[in-house]
Design a protein around this motif. Structure first.
Motif, PDB file in Angstrom:
ATOM      1  N   ASP B  76      62.233  67.683 -19.445  1.00  0.00           N
ATOM      2  CA  ASP B  76      63.304  68.598 -19.873  1.00  0.00           C
ATOM      3  C   ASP B  76      63.150  68.964 -21.355  1.00  0.00           C
ATOM      4  O   ASP B  76      63.417  70.094 -21.760  1.00  0.00           O
ATOM      5  CB  ASP B  76      64.682  67.975 -19.625  1.00  0.00           C
ATOM      6  N   MET B  79      60.173  71.475 -21.756  1.00  0.00           N
ATOM      7  CA  MET B  79      60.428  72.831 -21.273  1.00  0.00           C
ATOM      8  C   MET B  79      61.075  73.722 -22.339  1.00  0.00           C
ATOM      9  O   MET B  79      61.063  74.931 -22.235  1.00  0.00           O
ATOM     10  CB  MET B  79      61.303  72.807 -19.999  1.00  0.00           C
ATOM     11  N   ARG B  80      61.655  73.103 -23.356  1.00  0.00           N
ATOM     12  CA  ARG B  80      62.199  73.900 -24.462  1.00  0.00           C
ATOM     13  C   ARG B  80      61.212  74.001 -25.628  1.00  0.00           C
ATOM     14  O   ARG B  80      61.569  74.399 -26.729  1.00  0.00           O
ATOM     15  CB  ARG B  80      63.518  73.274 -24.970  1.00  0.00           C
ATOM     16  N   SER B 150      64.798  80.461 -21.407  1.00  0.00           N
ATOM     17  CA  SER B 150      64.681  81.159 -20.120  1.00  0.00           C
ATOM     18  C   SER B 150      64.814  82.664 -20.279  1.00  0.00           C
ATOM     19  O   SER B 150      64.192  83.439 -19.566  1.00  0.00           O
ATOM     20  CB  SER B 150      65.763  80.682 -19.161  1.00  0.00           C
ATOM     21  N   ARG B 208      60.219  76.124 -17.062  1.00  0.00           N
ATOM     22  CA  ARG B 208      61.221  75.252 -16.441  1.00  0.00           C
ATOM     23  C   ARG B 208      60.508  74.238 -15.565  1.00  0.00           C
ATOM     24  O   ARG B 208      59.502  74.562 -14.928  1.00  0.00           O
ATOM     25  CB  ARG B 208      62.167  76.083 -15.549  1.00  0.00           C
ATOM     26  N   ASP B 209      61.027  72.999 -15.501  1.00  0.00           N
ATOM     27  CA  ASP B 209      60.438  72.093 -14.528  1.00  0.00           C
ATOM     28  C   ASP B 209      61.120  72.332 -13.180  1.00  0.00           C
ATOM     29  O   ASP B 209      62.284  72.703 -13.109  1.00  0.00           O
ATOM     30  CB  ASP B 209      60.452  70.629 -14.982  1.00  0.00           C
ATOM     31  N   VAL B 218      64.963  77.568  -9.041  1.00  0.00           N
ATOM     32  CA  VAL B 218      64.569  77.714 -10.446  1.00  0.00           C
ATOM     33  C   VAL B 218      64.245  79.176 -10.760  1.00  0.00           C
ATOM     34  O   VAL B 218      64.672  79.719 -11.783  1.00  0.00           O
ATOM     35  CB  VAL B 218      63.351  76.810 -10.772  1.00  0.00           C
ATOM     36  N   LEU B 222      65.899  81.680 -13.496  1.00  0.00           N
ATOM     37  CA  LEU B 222      65.096  82.360 -14.514  1.00  0.00           C
ATOM     38  C   LEU B 222      65.322  83.869 -14.453  1.00  0.00           C
ATOM     39  O   LEU B 222      65.489  84.527 -15.489  1.00  0.00           O
ATOM     40  CB  LEU B 222      63.607  82.060 -14.307  1.00  0.00           C
TER      41      LEU B 222
END
Lengths: 346, 324
Positions: B76, B79-80, B150, B208-209, B218, B222
């Motif tokens: 997490d 992903m950023r 995102s 994103r995971d 997901v 997105l």
């Protein structure tokens, strides 16, 4: 003929409107997931029928499960799909939130170990299903007897397809052919549908579940218009004759009975009930027949008969969604409304 | 030996449990100070995330709740666009839990933390009445290298998936249903592939995971956050033959199955081939594929191998409970 030629034929079809019903929930899901209706002519209409066991179960059955769950020491054991189906007032999930012991399993046979571990509890399995699931319930009783397990009972609502399809043909006159249920036919044999094909002079094509298999079956249904025949295109799984091994186990503990279906009412010889001599395993399943709606506008009853499409229901995608289902067809992953909703099928 | 309520009393048994399990495996300078809180350095913007893990069974092929609790939080942060640095771990243990199992879980957490380059700087243990269950919360802190959001996805971007779908979901179901097969969970930290993409100047727009809810969910999220349409080609989606067969038998949809070591990202189409090559060279990335592209419009459209288009929605219903 290859699959592209089949697709071209089906896309270009410009004859009279044809209405083909799929009577297996897995077919409904596959038709939606593969966008099959985008690949065929607008003149060929795919109609979902009564192929989802949860969808054709009457509300009194859920009410009875909820009642049983309120009795001390009782545990209701069920497939996941059943938990969110609304009864006339409550669902099993509502009962669970109020403290009832309700457990979800993937296979009825899991109950054997659970029941052995907790001998002081009384377990009731919510035994719904068609010809395909009946042998598993028979195996459950068989194993319970063999291991002297006494704290298991079944509340049955097990149905058999041919008598219901017979009644459906008298109620829904639009149908021009059936995608016969691949899994059910693996048990009944494809011959089980010959009397109906002949009686109503329409084709039944036994189909597998991939996009290609379904398209080929639709092609066969178009080509066989006006003929009262059964064609088996799922031969690697389905034989002409019934599966004797499955039936001998089922018939040891079960016998045919009159069953109540949502939308159809009572149909003689369309159910499977526990035999009198094994009634200790029966959680008083007889006589469950009443069907009332949680929401009066719900059209589940017409939808399982193929008389209305999910999008014709005034609740669809408004009050009724998978998050807030008003009827069983929006709950089950095999239900017409659920599949139309999640795949935006029009 | 079993864990009892005494292990959560705050007294001698608690300190023994901490010493023999957690301090033993998580040992580092900051944690070893045993102060009421950890004080750490930072010169950069920090990313913070928290997640609780309730998976059952605790051990499954390819992983366990300990490894999962590090991977979930580390991924997490990644992903950023953050480099994971510190993690906290809070255990809620039901009495009756097995001491050896708890130690194996802690050991696996330590190994995974080392692989992911994070250290456990704080922790907590509670024991409650119950039936031997173990639950873990981890909070992670990372230093932000590139602020990836995102909403940054641009029209005509390519969509890349880092590997096979469905393994974790299939393993958890197989374990619960006693089905024997060779499938292993994909449970993994995605540090190497994310760092390599950044090092090679791949312009990651969004990342994103792909966990609970699966790829379809997901992608819907997105698409909504950038107000564009995501179009994917179904036969480009990588999956193993065993998982495909498993899905067929049980009527599962690959697009909605949970994963614990997969990510989906959007990059400018000119960089897509290079990005896939980089991911494929990294651990856990050998099956990466470009699965589609971003267009004007909204929602997620899937093109089947026969050319039919259908709109995908988020996961509805319960999916599989307690998968992570």
């Amino acid at each position: 003929m290859n699959i592209n030629e089949v697709c071209t034929f089906l896309k270009k079809y410009n004859g009279r409107d044809l209405y083909f019903m799929e009577i297996c929930g897995t077919h409904t899901a596959s038709v939606c997931e593969n966008g099959i209706d985008n690949l065929i002519s607008e003149k060929i209409h795919l109609v979902s029928g009564p192929g989802c066991p949860v969808c054709v179960t009457v509300s009194e059955y859920i009410d009875r499960l909820v009642e049983l769950s309120e009795i001390e020491n009782n545990v209701i054991v069920s497939f996941g799909d059943m938990l969110r189906v609304p009864g006339s007032k409550y669902s099993l999930n509502d009962a669970r939130a109020k403290g009832a012991d309700i457990r979800m399993v993937y296979s009825p046979l899991e109950l054997i170990e659970i029941a052995k571990k907790e001998p002081n509890k009384s377990f009731v399995f919510a035994a719904v299903g068609f010809e395909t699931t009946a042998p598993v319930y028979a195996e459950l009783i068989d194993t319970a007897l063999e291991q002297s397990i006494k704290n298991i009972r079944l509340l049955t609502s097990i149905k058999t397809m041919p008598a219901a399809v017979d009644k459906l043909c008298t109620m829904n006159k639009k149908i021009s052919g059936f995608l016969a249920p691949g899994h059910v036919c693996a048990i009944t044999g494809s011959n089980a549908f010959i009397p109906l094909a002949e009686k109503y002079n329409m084709p039944f094509v036994v189909s597998g579940f991939t996009a290609e298999e379904i398209l080929c079956s639709i092609y066969a249904l178009v080509k066989l218009q006006g003929k009262g025949v059964v064609k088996n295109l799922y031969k690697r799984v389905v034989k002409e004759e019934r599966n004797e091994k499955a039936y001998s186990l089922t018939e040891k503990y079960f016998e045919p009975c009159t069953a109540s279906w949502r939308g159809f009412g009572e149909i003689e010889g369309s159910g499977t009930a526990i035999k009198k001599e094994y009634e200790l395993f029966d959680a008083q399943s007889k006589g469950i027949a009443k069907d009332s709606k949680a929401n009066n506008l719900c059209r589940c009853s017409d939808i399982v008969l193929g008389m209305a499409s999910p999008k014709e229901c005034p609740l669809f995608n408004k009050v009724c969604s998978p998050e807030n289902p008003q009827g069983a067809c929006m709950v089950s992953t095999e239900g017409s409304c659920f599949n139309y909703f999640v795949n935006n099928r029009g | 030996m079993k864990i009892t309520l005494a292990h959560g009393s705050g007294g001698k048994s608690t300190s023994e449990l901490i010493k023999n399990v957690f301090a033993k495996h998580f040992s580092n300078e900051i944690l070893n100070m045993m102060e009421d809180s950890a004080v750490v350095d930072s010169s950069k913007k920090i990313a913070v995330t928290t997640d609780s893990f309730v998976v059952t069974p605790l051990f499954y092929r390819g992983g366990n709740i300990g490894r999962l609790s590090i991977c979930g939080t580390v991924n997490d942060l990644l992903m950023r666009g953050a480099v994971p640095k510190y993690i906290t771990s809070a255990f809620i243990i039901e009495e009756g839990a097995d001491f050896d199992e708890l130690e194996r879980i802690a050991e696996s957490m330590a190994e995974t933390a080392e692989e992911a380059g994070v250290i456990v700087v704080a922790g907590d243990t509670k024991v409650i009445e119950g039936n031997g269950g173990i639950y873990i919360n981890t909070t992670g802190i990372g230093f932000v290298e590139h602020d990836i959001k995102s909403s940054n996805t641009k029209c005509s971007d390519s969509i890349i998936l880092s590997g096979n779908l469905g393994d974790h979901h299939a393993v958890i179901m197989s374990e619960r249903m006693n089905i024997e097969n060779e499938i292993e969970s994909d449970n993994a930290p995605l540090c190497e592939m994310v760092f390599e993409l950044m090092k090679n100047n791949i312009e990651i727009h969004a990342m994103r995971d792909v966990t609970r809810g699966g790829l379809a969910t997901v992608l819907c999220e997105l698409a909504e956050s950038c107000s564009l349409q995501f179009e994917i080609e179904e036969d480009k989606i990588p999956s193993s033959e065993s998982v495909r067969a498993f899905c067929k038998i049980l009527g599962l949809n690959l697009l909605y199955m949970g994963n614990e070591g997969k990510m989906v990202l959007t990059v400018p189409s000119a960089q897509a081939e290079k990005a896939v090559e980089i991911i494929r060279r990294c651990r856990y990335g050998e099956n990466a594929e470009i699965i589609g592209s971003v267009k004007e419009g909204s929602g997620v459209v899937s093109v089947t191998k026969l050319g039919a288009k259908r709109t995908l929605s988020v996961l509805y219903g319960e999916g599989l409970p307690r998968i992570c």
